[in-house]
Enzyme design. Structure first.
Site, PDB file in Angstrom:
ATOM      1  N   ASP A 379      13.322  18.479   6.698  1.00 41.85           N
ATOM      2  CA  ASP A 379      12.725  18.701   8.513  1.00 41.85           C
ATOM      3  C   ASP A 379      13.494  18.248   9.563  1.00 41.85           C
ATOM      4  O   ASP A 379      14.300  16.818   8.470  1.00 41.85           O
ATOM      5  CB  ASP A 379      11.255  18.150   8.332  1.00 41.85           C
ATOM      6  CG  ASP A 379      11.065  18.307   9.763  1.00 41.85           C
ATOM      7  OD1 ASP A 379      10.877  19.252  10.767  1.00 41.85           O
ATOM      8  OD2 ASP A 379      10.248  17.281  10.482  1.00 41.85           O
ATOM      9  N   ASP A 576       7.927  14.365   7.496  1.00 42.51           N
ATOM     10  CA  ASP A 576       7.092  13.192   7.746  1.00 42.51           C
ATOM     11  C   ASP A 576       5.952  12.935   8.291  1.00 42.51           C
ATOM     12  O   ASP A 576       4.892  12.751   8.436  1.00 42.51           O
ATOM     13  CB  ASP A 576       8.345  12.217   8.587  1.00 42.51           C
ATOM     14  CG  ASP A 576       8.422  12.619   9.494  1.00 42.51           C
ATOM     15  OD1 ASP A 576       8.884  14.264   9.736  1.00 42.51           O
ATOM     16  OD2 ASP A 576       8.968  11.457  10.956  1.00 42.51           O
ATOM     17  N   ASP A 580       4.371  18.948   8.637  1.00 43.40           N
ATOM     18  CA  ASP A 580       4.755  19.296   7.034  1.00 43.40           C
ATOM     19  C   ASP A 580       4.320  18.981   6.063  1.00 43.40           C
ATOM     20  O   ASP A 580       4.752  19.933   5.535  1.00 43.40           O
ATOM     21  CB  ASP A 580       6.561  18.226   7.058  1.00 43.40           C
ATOM     22  CG  ASP A 580       7.224  17.924   8.468  1.00 43.40           C
ATOM     23  OD1 ASP A 580       7.458  18.959   8.728  1.00 43.40           O
ATOM     24  OD2 ASP A 580       7.947  17.132   8.500  1.00 43.40           O
TER      25      ASP A 580
END
Length: 689
Positions: A379, A576, A580
């Protein structure tokens, strides 16, 4: 089927041999020895030491007695041997009798079964010779063998427990980090030392220089640097100021801190780390399933081989003593303990080593999957980047003047870009006047008047809608900043764009290095972001990532992971945030940053305590090293038994290669100890970064 958390063998939950309840959870054990080891490890080690001294002392006297040919007082030599061997058999060996009986009641067989069959055969046959010598097919006695079998097996068990204790040192050191008392600040301003268990959330604590921080919390007054190496592995003390998070168990180095407690008990970072490591140490890798299947059939097969060896030698030679010792040697040397501990000991050491390096691996299945990884998806926001928008460029003839006017206007805005501009102006010490006629234009920008000057600040679209003139030099500068992946705020006064303010979520310093290392390991690295393609391309280029997916909505990240898996790739997802979590769960291995949300960390199979992308590389290296030890242990355990059973059965006796039951006991003990010792070599692991 439950699993014995000590030796790793499966236990039938409906008919368990032994159970124990610890912290509200029921554990199942194949033998009493395993139960005692789990519940009372220190007591078990002390007990084992006493039994080892006891059995070795009597065993040594017995061996000397068997070689002694002179007269003895009161009783014949064989009666003295019986008296010396009996305490060893039923005091030192009682735990194995109880374990074998428990297994029999559960309609199974285990290591204790083989030990009891082997040592009891030698002891009870010898006792039969003493009591009924005229009926015995052979006058030889094997009291020394029975006693030394138990003594050497106990020695091996003690060495194994000592090695296990060393492997668990990391977890015990973590538990010892939390100080027993905290300095509580009362409402009247007085300070009082109280047990840390009495501290509650929102209590205010004082931490003086050199003291340990008792619990997790937030600094509300003071500044210092904190040594977090014992938790994160980071050797350099971390600066802490008002608003920063501090972790219980870390050491305050310099200034005094006033902190507000945010987490207590099992919710603290320290306790969560210990919990995750313990869960990992109780887990098993899928490769262990093969060992479990083999071990399930192993005991009856070994007994059958022992009986075949006995029958074969007795029928071919008529030597009852030779046949008996062959049977005893087979059942003793083949004890499957080494197979049962091959995986758990490696995972135990690997998980503890990971904790020392700020990496929490939640289970053996993640270890096995991690070594098979073919792709790592990151990400962008908060993972590859710092997750904090900051002003990077102010393009204007008078940059401070322009920044001052725009920041004054943005004071009334709640947009993250506006907050970043105000923060940057305050850091530069600029005085911000009060704006008038402020208006927020959703998704486009703001407008208002500052010190009599009408100002419009916002997107290119806002400038075009407002008919604002953009000069060629400004357009060229904007293109250059766009190519760097930055977001632009156009600033206009008097119907003309007079400057640009560029903001960006900056790439983490070690992101390019981490990506380069992953690529050098043959892994495909992918970036997932919701940014526009142009910005995504710029950031991916700076990070060294060749493949990226832009304009991906949070709920679509999981689909991206599925697409990568659809290409036949074993995928890790690094993230994080809450958004996600579905992708972390979908990935073969979810890697969550410890700086992220609790949801992400709960979903991830691997948690990185530090906000350091190089730990992704370290986690993969550690997983490969741990899995390598598991394979070595299983190969050694299976190979060892496969090689020594024929020797014990007497297959090589025609060539002079024989195995006495005492040697078989020593070999069995050495097998288990060697597996644990090989796992302990993981403590030498050093990341190749």
């Amino acid at each position: 089927m439950a699993r014995d958390p000590v030796c790793g063998m499966f236990v039938d939950e409906e008919h368990p041999a032994f159970t124990a309840e610890v912290d509200g959870r029921t554990y199942y054990f194949c033998s009493e020895a395993c139960m005692l080891t789990f519940v009372q490890p220190e007591v078990e080690r002390r007990t084992l030491k006493r039994l080892v001294y006891f059995s070795l002392s009597l065993g040594a006297v017995l061996m000397a007695l068997m070689f002694y040919e002179g007269p003895l007082p009161l009783l014949p030599k064989m009666w003295w041997a019986l008296l010396l061997a009996t305490p060893v058999q039923f005091i030192a060996g009682w735990r194995y009798y109880r374990g074998a009986w428990g297994a029999a009641k559960a309609r199974t067989a285990n290591m204790d079964t083989l030990i009891v069959i082997g040592s009891s055969t030698a002891y009870f046959y010898s006792a039969f010779v003493v009591f009924f010598p005229q009926l015995a097919p052979s006058r030889e006695v094997y009291f020394d063998a029975a006693a030394m079998i138990l003594a050497l097996i106990l020695v091996g068990k003690l060495l194994e427990e000592i090695a296990r204790g060393r492997a668990s040192e990391a977890v015990r050191r973590l538990l010892d980090l939390q100080p027993p008392v905290a300095r509580l600040l009362r409402e009247d301003g007085s300070e009082e030392e109280v047990p840390v268990e009495e501290v509650m959330p929102f209590d205010v604590l004082i931490v003086r220089p050199g003291e340990k921080i008792p619990l997790d919390g937030e600094v509300i007054e003071g500044a210092s640097s904190v040594d977090e190496s014992m938790i994160t592995g980071e050797s350099i003390p971390v600066p802490k100021a008002v608003g920063d998070h501090v972790i219980g168990g870390t050491v305050n180095k310099e200034g005094a801190l006033k902190m507000e407690v945010t987490k207590i008990g099992m919710n603290t970072t320290l306790q969560q780390i210990v919990h995750m490591v313990e869960e990992a140490q109780l887990s098993r890798a899928p490769i262990q399933r093969l060992a479990d299947v083999v071990a399930g059939y192993f005991v009856p097969i070994v007994i059958a081989i022992g009986l075949i060896a006995f029958a074969g030698w007795y029928l071919s030679t008529g030597d009852f003593g030779l046949s008996l010792t062959s049977f005893v040697a087979v059942v003793i040397v083949a004890c499957p303990c080494a197979m049962g501990i091959a995986t758990p000991t490696a995972i135990l050491v690997g998980a503890a080593k990971g904790a020392q390096n700020g990496i929490l691996i939640k289970g053996g299945d993640y270890l096995e999957k991690t070594r098979e990884l073919q792709a790592v998806a990151f990400d962008k926001t908060g993972t590859l980047t710092k997750g904090e928008i900051a002003v990077t460029d102010v393009v204007a003839e008078d940059s401070d003047g322009l920044l001052r006017l725009v920041a004054s206007l943005e004071r009334r805005s709640e947009h993250p870009i506006g907050e970043a501009i105000v923060r940057h102006a305050e850091e530069r010490g600029l005085e911000l006047p009060e704006p008038r006629d402020f208006e927020a234009l959703a998704g486009r920008g703001v407008r208002g008047t500052v010190e009599g000057t009408p100002i419009i600040a916002g997107t290119l679209r806002l400038m075009e809608e407002s008919g604002i003139e953009i000069g060629p030099e400004t357009s060229a500068g904007a293109e250059e900043l766009f190519d760097q992946g930055k977001t632009l705020v156009y600033v206009s006064t008097g119907g003309k764009v007079v400057g640009l303010i560029a903001v960006a979520d900056e790439l983490k310093e070690n992101a390019p290095e981490a990506v380069a290392r992953l690529k050098s390991m043959g892994l495909l690295v992918v970036m997932i972001t919701g940014d526009n393609r142009r910005t995504a391309e710029a950031i991916a280029g700076r990070a060294g990532i060749d493949r990226f997916l832009a304009e991906v909505l949070p709920e679509d990240k999981v689909d991206v992971v599925r697409e990568l898996q659809g290409e036949g790739l074993v995928v890790a997802m690094v993230g994080d945030g809450i958004n996600d979590a579905p992708a972390l769960a979908q990935a073969d291995v979810g890697i969550a940053l410890g700086s992220g949300t609790d949801v992400a960390m709960e979903t991830g199979g691997i948690v990185l305590i530090r906000n350091n992308l190089m730990d992704v590389v370290t986690a993969i290296q550690l997983s490969k090293a741990t899995y390598s030890k598991i394979k070595q242990n299983l190969f050694w355990a299976f190979g060892y038994n496969s090689a020594l059973i024929p020797v014990a059965a007497g297959v090589f006796r025609p060539w002079g290669l024989v195995m006495h039951p005492i040697l078989a006991a020593g070999a069995m003990a050495f097998s288990s100890f060697s597996v644990v010792s090989n796992s302990l070599l993981l403590r030498r692991f050093r990341p190749e970064v």
